[in-house]
Design an enzyme around this catalytic site. Sequence first.
Site, short mmCIF file in Angstrom:
data_model
loop_
_atom_site.label_atom_id
_atom_site.label_comp_id
_atom_site.label_asym_id
_atom_site.label_seq_id
_atom_site.Cartn_x
_atom_site.Cartn_y
_atom_site.Cartn_z
N SER A 154 0.86 -1.20 0.00
CA SER A 154 0.00 0.00 0.00
C SER A 154 0.89 1.24 0.00
CB SER A 154 -0.85 0.01 1.28
OG SER A 154 -1.50 1.26 1.41
N TYR B 223 -1.83 -0.62 10.64
CA TYR B 223 -1.87 -0.96 9.20
C TYR B 223 -0.66 -0.34 8.49
CZ TYR B 223 -3.69 -1.19 4.39
OH TYR B 223 -3.86 -1.41 3.04
N1 LIG Z 1 -8.83 -0.88 -1.17
C1 LIG Z 1 -7.88 0.03 -1.17
O1 LIG Z 1 -8.16 1.22 -1.41
C2 LIG Z 1 -6.44 -0.39 -0.92
C3 LIG Z 1 -5.45 0.58 -0.96
C4 LIG Z 1 -4.12 0.21 -0.77
C5 LIG Z 1 -3.79 -1.11 -0.56
N2 LIG Z 1 -4.77 -2.05 -0.52
C6 LIG Z 1 -4.36 -3.42 -0.29
O2 LIG Z 1 -4.88 -4.24 -1.33
C7 LIG Z 1 -5.20 -5.54 -0.82
C8 LIG Z 1 -6.63 -5.88 -1.13
O3 LIG Z 1 -7.43 -4.85 -0.64
P1 LIG Z 1 -9.02 -4.80 -0.81
O4 LIG Z 1 -9.42 -3.42 -0.47
O5 LIG Z 1 -9.43 -5.43 -2.08
O6 LIG Z 1 -9.32 -5.71 0.43
P2 LIG Z 1 -10.47 -6.43 1.13
O7 LIG Z 1 -11.35 -7.21 0.24
O8 LIG Z 1 -11.08 -5.55 2.14
O9 LIG Z 1 -9.48 -7.43 1.90
C9 LIG Z 1 -8.87 -8.49 1.21
C10 LIG Z 1 -9.27 -9.78 1.88
O10 LIG Z 1 -8.47 -9.97 3.05
C11 LIG Z 1 -9.13 -10.92 3.85
N3 LIG Z 1 -8.97 -10.55 5.26
C12 LIG Z 1 -9.46 -9.47 5.91
N4 LIG Z 1 -9.10 -9.49 7.19
C13 LIG Z 1 -8.35 -10.61 7.36
C14 LIG Z 1 -7.70 -11.20 8.47
N5 LIG Z 1 -7.75 -10.65 9.69
N6 LIG Z 1 -7.03 -12.36 8.26
C15 LIG Z 1 -6.98 -12.92 7.04
N7 LIG Z 1 -7.59 -12.43 5.96
C16 LIG Z 1 -8.25 -11.27 6.12
C17 LIG Z 1 -10.62 -10.88 3.45
O11 LIG Z 1 -10.97 -12.11 2.84
P3 LIG Z 1 -12.07 -13.10 3.49
O12 LIG Z 1 -13.07 -12.26 4.24
O13 LIG Z 1 -12.66 -13.75 2.29
O14 LIG Z 1 -11.28 -14.01 4.35
C18 LIG Z 1 -10.68 -9.78 2.42
O15 LIG Z 1 -11.58 -10.01 1.36
C19 LIG Z 1 -4.88 -5.49 0.68
O16 LIG Z 1 -3.60 -6.03 0.90
C20 LIG Z 1 -4.90 -4.01 0.99
O17 LIG Z 1 -4.07 -3.71 2.10
C21 LIG Z 1 -6.09 -1.73 -0.70
#
Ligand SMILES: NC(=O)c1ccc[n+]([C@@H]2O[C@H](COP(=O)([O-])OP(=O)(O)OC[C@H]3O[C@@H](n4cnc5c(N)ncnc54)[C@H](OP(=O)(O)O)[C@@H]3O)[C@@H](O)[C@H]2O)c1
Length: 256
Positions: free
Chosen positions: A141, A154
């Site tokens: 991120s 985070y």
């Molecule tokens: N969205 C953004 O704006 C953003 C920005 C920068 C970086 N990122 C990064 O991009 C990646 C994906 O982000 P996203 O926004 O698409 O995420 P998301 O769907 O909210 O999270 C990804 C998945 O992580 C799993 N998860 C959540 N808490 C967990 C825990 N305590 N232990 C194990 N698994 C867990 C969940 O899967 P299940 O519920 O199916 O287990 C969730 O669907 C992440 O690494 C995030 O840090 C996102």
Amino acid sequence: MKKCVLITGAAVNTGFGIAEKFAKENYAVFVTSRYLKDAEDAAQKISQKYNVVSKGYEMEGSLCEDNLKKVFDDIENSGYLLDCLVLNAANLGINQEIFSVSVEDFMDVINVNIGWNFLLCRLAAKQMIKKGDGSIVFINSNTAYRCIPNRISYSASKSGALGLMRALALELGKYNIRVNAVLPGMIKTDRWQNNVGNIQKAPSACTPIGDIADFEDIANAVYYFGSELSKNTTGAELTVDGGNTIQLYPIIPDEN
Ligand SMILES: NC(=O)c1ccc[n+]([C@@H]2O[C@H](COP(=O)([O-])OP(=O)(O)OC[C@H]3O[C@@H](n4cnc5c(N)ncnc54)[C@H](OP(=O)(O)O)[C@@H]3O)[C@@H](O)[C@H]2O)c1
């Protein structure tokens, strides 16, 4: 043997988008979720839409290596050795305010985003060594560098995960295993779509490109690191944030 990828937290959102990209490239796609049904449903969608092998696994963000190993053993017993591991799942550590967050909640985020990912890398590396090469991609991120409020653990975990990524790249290079990180900024997940104020103002004021990323933008960057396209690249970061990180001040539109 068909190439294969394991993607964590890939039932929805960015992880599912990454799974679709690898399926389009004809990989066998293994996905995890903490919930078996969600993982299986996602795998079924992938295999039906792209006509590739796909399987869903239940996987907790736990530090029990023996439990995690069962997934890797099942993949190997199905006749596959991982070409790529994508560490997408994350504990987002939302609303962790400095004076009220408990040490347990703080450490949960660190444990999932660093400790758990470390164990997954170690298990994947053992399989990749048998195969002779491999690629590990961390979804990191831009908050590893620039912080947002009430996301203390985070941001700390994402910065720490970059150190882990580089250390693993150093350790695993001799096995022809590459380790890299994609650093998204805001991505068009439900979370951001529902966050109306931020999605409208933040990109225009703080992002040179003027828009936030689609799942596909992140998936394309992941595929670059995950595939032979980047065969001489390891320990590297690719930021996909519309330039958000490089802009120091928000642009305030001239009212005249
Ligand atoms: N969205 C953004 O704006 C953003 C920005 C920068 C970086 N990122 C990064 O991009 C990646 C994906 O982000 P996203 O926004 O698409 O995420 P998301 O769907 O909210 O999270 C990804 C998945 O992580 C799993 N998860 C959540 N808490 C967990 C825990 N305590 N232990 C194990 N698994 C867990 C969940 O899967 P299940 O519920 O199916 O287990 C969730 O669907 C992440 O690494 C995030 O840090 C996102």
